[in-house]
Design a protein around this motif. Structure first.
Motif, PDB file in Angstrom:
ATOM      1  N   GLU A   1      71.933  -4.975 -28.894  1.00 40.67           N
ATOM      2  CA  GLU A   1      72.680  -5.124 -27.649  1.00 40.67           C
ATOM      3  C   GLU A   1      71.822  -5.998 -26.766  1.00 40.67           C
ATOM      4  O   GLU A   1      70.829  -5.542 -26.228  1.00 40.67           O
ATOM      5  N   ARG A   2      72.212  -7.243 -26.613  1.00 43.95           N
ATOM      6  CA  ARG A   2      71.384  -8.141 -25.823  1.00 43.95           C
ATOM      7  C   ARG A   2      71.260  -7.599 -24.425  1.00 43.95           C
ATOM      8  O   ARG A   2      72.209  -7.060 -23.871  1.00 43.95           O
ATOM      9  N   GLY A   3      70.122  -7.772 -23.829  1.00 47.29           N
ATOM     10  CA  GLY A   3      69.954  -7.254 -22.479  1.00 47.29           C
ATOM     11  C   GLY A   3      69.001  -8.081 -21.654  1.00 47.29           C
ATOM     12  O   GLY A   3      67.867  -8.326 -22.032  1.00 47.29           O
ATOM     13  N   LEU A   4      69.525  -8.565 -20.525  1.00 53.72           N
ATOM     14  CA  LEU A   4      68.705  -9.301 -19.570  1.00 53.72           C
ATOM     15  C   LEU A   4      69.176  -8.886 -18.191  1.00 53.72           C
ATOM     16  O   LEU A   4      70.263  -8.349 -18.041  1.00 53.72           O
ATOM     17  N   TYR A   5      68.351  -9.135 -17.179  1.00 55.98           N
ATOM     18  CA  TYR A   5      68.816  -8.894 -15.814  1.00 55.98           C
ATOM     19  C   TYR A   5      69.812  -9.993 -15.463  1.00 55.98           C
ATOM     20  O   TYR A   5      69.438 -11.163 -15.415  1.00 55.98           O
ATOM     21  N   PRO A   6      71.081  -9.615 -15.221  1.00 57.51           N
ATOM     22  CA  PRO A   6      72.095 -10.658 -15.028  1.00 57.51           C
ATOM     23  C   PRO A   6      71.825 -11.548 -13.812  1.00 57.51           C
ATOM     24  O   PRO A   6      72.153 -12.725 -13.828  1.00 57.51           O
ATOM     25  N   LYS A   7      71.220 -10.981 -12.774  1.00 59.73           N
ATOM     26  CA  LYS A   7      71.083 -11.749 -11.539  1.00 59.73           C
ATOM     27  C   LYS A   7      69.739 -12.465 -11.415  1.00 59.73           C
ATOM     28  O   LYS A   7      69.454 -13.113 -10.432  1.00 59.73           O
TER      29      LYS A   7
ATOM     30  N   GLU B   1      62.243 -17.156 -14.271  1.00 63.75           N
ATOM     31  CA  GLU B   1      61.544 -15.979 -13.748  1.00 63.75           C
ATOM     32  C   GLU B   1      61.656 -14.807 -14.707  1.00 63.75           C
ATOM     33  O   GLU B   1      60.729 -14.023 -14.889  1.00 63.75           O
ATOM     34  N   GLN B   2      62.840 -14.696 -15.300  1.00 64.85           N
ATOM     35  CA  GLN B   2      63.071 -13.584 -16.205  1.00 64.85           C
ATOM     36  C   GLN B   2      62.153 -13.658 -17.424  1.00 64.85           C
ATOM     37  O   GLN B   2      61.518 -12.681 -17.797  1.00 64.85           O
TER      38      GLN B   2
ATOM     39  N   TYR C   1      58.733 -12.835 -16.437  1.00 69.03           N
ATOM     40  CA  TYR C   1      58.563 -11.395 -16.201  1.00 69.03           C
ATOM     41  C   TYR C   1      58.288 -10.663 -17.516  1.00 69.03           C
ATOM     42  O   TYR C   1      57.377  -9.853 -17.619  1.00 69.03           O
ATOM     43  N   PHE C   2      59.058 -11.003 -18.544  1.00 62.26           N
ATOM     44  CA  PHE C   2      58.829 -10.347 -19.827  1.00 62.26           C
ATOM     45  C   PHE C   2      57.477 -10.740 -20.413  1.00 62.26           C
ATOM     46  O   PHE C   2      56.805  -9.930 -21.059  1.00 62.26           O
TER      47      PHE C   2
ATOM     48  N   GLN D   1      67.277 -14.764 -24.424  1.00 59.68           N
ATOM     49  CA  GLN D   1      66.823 -13.538 -25.082  1.00 59.68           C
ATOM     50  C   GLN D   1      65.729 -13.856 -26.102  1.00 59.68           C
ATOM     51  O   GLN D   1      64.720 -13.156 -26.188  1.00 59.68           O
TER      52      GLN D   1
ATOM     53  N   ALA E   1      62.583 -14.662 -24.394  1.00 57.47           N
ATOM     54  CA  ALA E   1      61.909 -13.443 -23.939  1.00 57.47           C
ATOM     55  C   ALA E   1      61.150 -12.789 -25.089  1.00 57.47           C
ATOM     56  O   ALA E   1      60.100 -12.179 -24.885  1.00 57.47           O
TER      57      ALA E   1
END
Ligand SMILES: Nc1ncnc2c1ncn2[C@@H]1O[C@H](COP(=O)(O)OP(=O)(O)OP(=O)(O)O)[C@@H](O)[C@H]1O
Ligand SMILES: [Mg+2]
Lengths: 393, 304
Positions: free
Chosen positions: B79-85, B90-91, B94-95, B139, B142
């Motif tokens: 289940e792909r998952g990232l912060y949508p906003k 930056e994302q 962060y990872f 993804q 990340a």
């Protein structure tokens, strides 16, 4: 590229907290709500200034009459807790103009025993003037009757609670404090809950938990938003004290500052507890739409605490206020009011704080397990028991 | 060496894994296959510490894969998952930081990977504004940004267009060349066959087949025989002992031979029907191997 290292718990918590803060302070909604709250505070102080000064001061014009009358007017005012300023006029016409222009609240024509007012005298003004005139008349008639010196025993007033007036102001400050505390707890509780659900609904939580433990994520979120909330309540406190001092609303600034400090201290405790509960509750659902249902019980507790806090202001020594000021979850909104009213012993405060700390530890412990068990279960609403079982699985 | 050893896991009554074990050599690509619900995701989640196994463990370089060493694993959840906003750059940074890079290194590495995966122009866009395929690239960024020592990817190719598949394959082969063991699950068996050094098929809670595609073929080869006899009557091979007819269409016959059956008796029988235009051992495709392995009854395990 420098080699990656293994970040400590502290570092991970800081990273999560940093992300929360960075995300929020770029969020327009957050900025606007913060500014609105500050403006409301300044507004509230201003209202206090405007209505307050109107109540406590009277300018009374006087035509004729002697020093005795001036003295009587002032004495009467003092008895009624009103600052009376007597302005003497040469004739009735001048007094009339002054009343018309609202330069004075009323004018007493001593010879005619007539009180000129703009629209209506209002209870206080009439009482002052009536009392003063009456007193003088009685004195005169007694003199005429030959009773020169009437021995009226003077009542000695011994104030048992000399600080009552100052306490009253502190209680008002505490009520303000409780309102703000409540608003911020609700606001930041919502932020936390939404953040938790966002991570679940976007499934990013799986990636996060591959690098950190659930409690680190929970702690980071609570800490990050907590720092923002603390910043906000301190800013509110500073603005409120500043405004109160600037407009000269309070008699004892030291007391106000200590009340503000008490409210902030209780905010920290209350926030830690409510934030953890909100976060754990939110972890049970995967969609923002389901959030209201799971937050309901906690929100109810908060609302009840709020009303008890407000009620405690009028009856700080009452049984309800006393009992609830020890109950974790309720105490952050009740105890500051009691403390401001100055009716609590140190041991009571210590007990309330200790109970609250125990409750926080409990919520973080049990809640942390629920949170761990629930985070990776998406779809539908999870029962508390299931989440606890899943954590052990 | 990345070792999955004796993993067992039940969800309530449902026994999903009943002793799953396989190893992945450094610098090799392992294709993890199995039907829907076979337990691939569960296995990978156990490796990432997201599901607690009832028994068994996962080791990297001989040591238990724990919270600290997991940080050296790049993971792509099913289940792909990232912060949508959050913004793309930056994302990813962060990872990278969560995996232990310091701030400057994280920003630099994030920039590099975003560029390399063709997202340079979208760096400052919010992830939710990207197309699904591009989100998938984020993804992947990340997962790769912290220079992982191991890659565990759950269906990384699903949802990608052919060009995307090629560029992802290229990125993964690049990692393999640097000595990273890569495990990925996929239902696209042609892709697995093309990319992977070794393959594992999970069925009924166990690995029913593991080894290189070649090895698996050799196991299966010698069992499937294709005989084309255009003039034969339908059902010509039915009476032959030690064989089973897998399929037969207009004389094009696929036979499965029992281990001790002599192929020459089959040839003799075929010649008796008339012309024989084709007679050869069948090279099974991975799809056929998969079907065979998944369909085989418990106990008939194939291991190379
Ligand atoms: N948290 C859970 N609770 C209960 N059952 C679960 C849970 N997670 C997985 N399962 C069950 O375990 C089995 C294996 O699931 P898993 O997701 O590992 O399969 P998979 O091989 O990845 O399948 P797919 O190819 O469809 O992705 C399924 O039957 C699933 O229903
Ligand atoms: Mg899966």
């Amino acid at each position: 590229m420098t080699a990656p290292h293994d970040p400590s718990s502290g570092e991970l918590v800081r990273l999560v907290a940093g992300r929360e803060i960075a995300t929020r302070i770029r969020d327009k909604g957050f900025i606007i709500s913060s500014i609105v709250i500050l403006l409301v505070i300044v507004g509230a102080v201003l209202v206090q200034v405007l209505t307050g000064s109107g109540e406590d001061q009277r300018r009374v014009g006087l035509v004729g009459g002697d020093a005795a009358l001036v003295g009587a007017l002032e004495a009467q005012g003092e008895a009624l807790d009103v600052d009376v300023e007597v302005v003497e006029f040469d004739d009735a016409a001048a007094a009339r103009t002054a009343v018309d222009e609202e330069d004075v609240d009323g004018a007493l024509l001593a010879g005619d025993d007539e009180l000129l007012v703009h629209e209506s005298a209002g209870g206080t003004l009439e009482a002052i003037v009536q009392g003063a005139v009456g007193q003088l008349a009685v004195a005169e008639q007694l003199t005429d009757a030959g009773i020169g010196q009437l021995d009226v025993p003077e009542v000695a007033v011994t104030a048992l609670d000399a600080d009552a007036a100052a306490d009253q102001q502190q209680v008002v400050a505490a009520i303000f404090g409780v309102v703000i505390l409540y608003s911020l707890l609700i606001l930041f509780g919502q932020f936390i809950a939404q953040g938790v659900v966002e991570e679940k609904s976007s499934r990013v939580v799986e990636l996060l938990l591959a690098t950190m433990r659930p409690w680190q994520l929970l702690a980071g979120k609570i800490l990050g938003l907590g720092l923002l909330a603390l910043g906000q309540i301190v800013a509110i406190g500073v603005v409120a004290v500043g405004a109160a001092l600037a407009f000269d609303v309070v008699d004892v600034p030291g007391d106000l500052i200590s009340t503000v400090a008490i409210v902030i201290a209780w905010f920290v405790l209350g926030y830690a507890w409510y934030a953890a509960v909100f976060a754990v509750a939110a972890s049970l659902v995967s969609r923002q739409e389901d959030l209201a249902t799971v937050l309901m019980p906690t929100s109810m507790v908060l609302i009840v605490a709020f009303f008890i806090g407000i009620q405690a202001a009028s009856d700080p020594g009452g049984l309800l206020a006393r009992v609830t000021s020890y109950v974790p979850g309720l105490s952050p909104l009740v105890m500051p009011v009691r403390q401001a009213a100055g009716e609590v012993a140190a041991w009571e405060i210590a007990l309330a704080v200790a109970l609250m700390l125990v409750a926080i530890v409990l919520v973080v412990r049990v809640g942390g397990r629920v949170y761990s068990g629930a985070l990776l279960r998406t779809g539908g609403k999870i029962k508390l028991r299931e989440a606890l079982a899943a954590e052990r699985a | 060496m990345l070792e999955f050893d004796g993993l067992r896991k039940s969800f309530g009554e449902v026994r999903v894994l009943e002793g799953v074990g396989f190893t992945v050599q450094p610098g090799s690509m392992f294709g993890f296959c199995g039907s829907n619900g076979a337990g691939k995701t569960t296995t990978m989640r156990i490796a990432m510490g997201l599901v607690r196994p009832d028994a068994g463990e996962v080791r990297w370089r001989g040591r238990l894969l724990d919270q600290a060493s997991r940080r050296r694993v790049g993971y792509m959840p099913e289940e792909r998952g990232l912060y949508p906003k959050m913004k793309v750059g930056e994302q990813v940074a962060y990872f990278a930081r969560l995996h232990g890079l310091d701030a400057a290194a994280a920003t630099r590495a994030a920039g590099e990977w975003v560029e390399r995966l063709g997202l340079g122009a979208r760096r400052d866009e919010q992830v939710e504004k990207l197309s699904l395929g591009n989100q998938q690239r984020v993804q992947l960024a990340a997962a790769l940004v912290s220079r992982p020592e191991v890659l565990i990817l759950d269906e990384p190719f699903s949802g990608l267009d052919p060009v995307g598949v090629d560029s992802l394959a290229e990125a993964l082969l690049g990692q393999v060349r640097e000595g990273v063991p890569v495990v990925f699950s996929s239902h696209q068996l042609d892709l697995v066959e093309r990319l992977c050094d070794s393959v594992g098929i999970l069925a009924r809670g166990r690995m029913v087949a593991t080894g290189t595609v070649e090895e698996l073929r050799r196991r299966e080869a010698g069992r499937l025989l294709r005989v084309v006899v255009p003039d034969a009557a339908p059902g010509w091979a039915d009476g032959l002992g030690g064989t089973r007819v897998v399929s037969e269409r207009a004389g094009d016959t696929l036979l499965e031979l029992a281990p001790d059956t002599d192929d020459q008796t089959v040839l003799g029988a075929a010649l008796r029907t008339g012309r024989v235009t084709h007679f050869a051992w069948q090279q099974p495709t991975l799809v056929e191997l998969f079907r065979g392995a998944v369909a085989a009854p418990a106990g008939a395990e194939v291991a190379a």
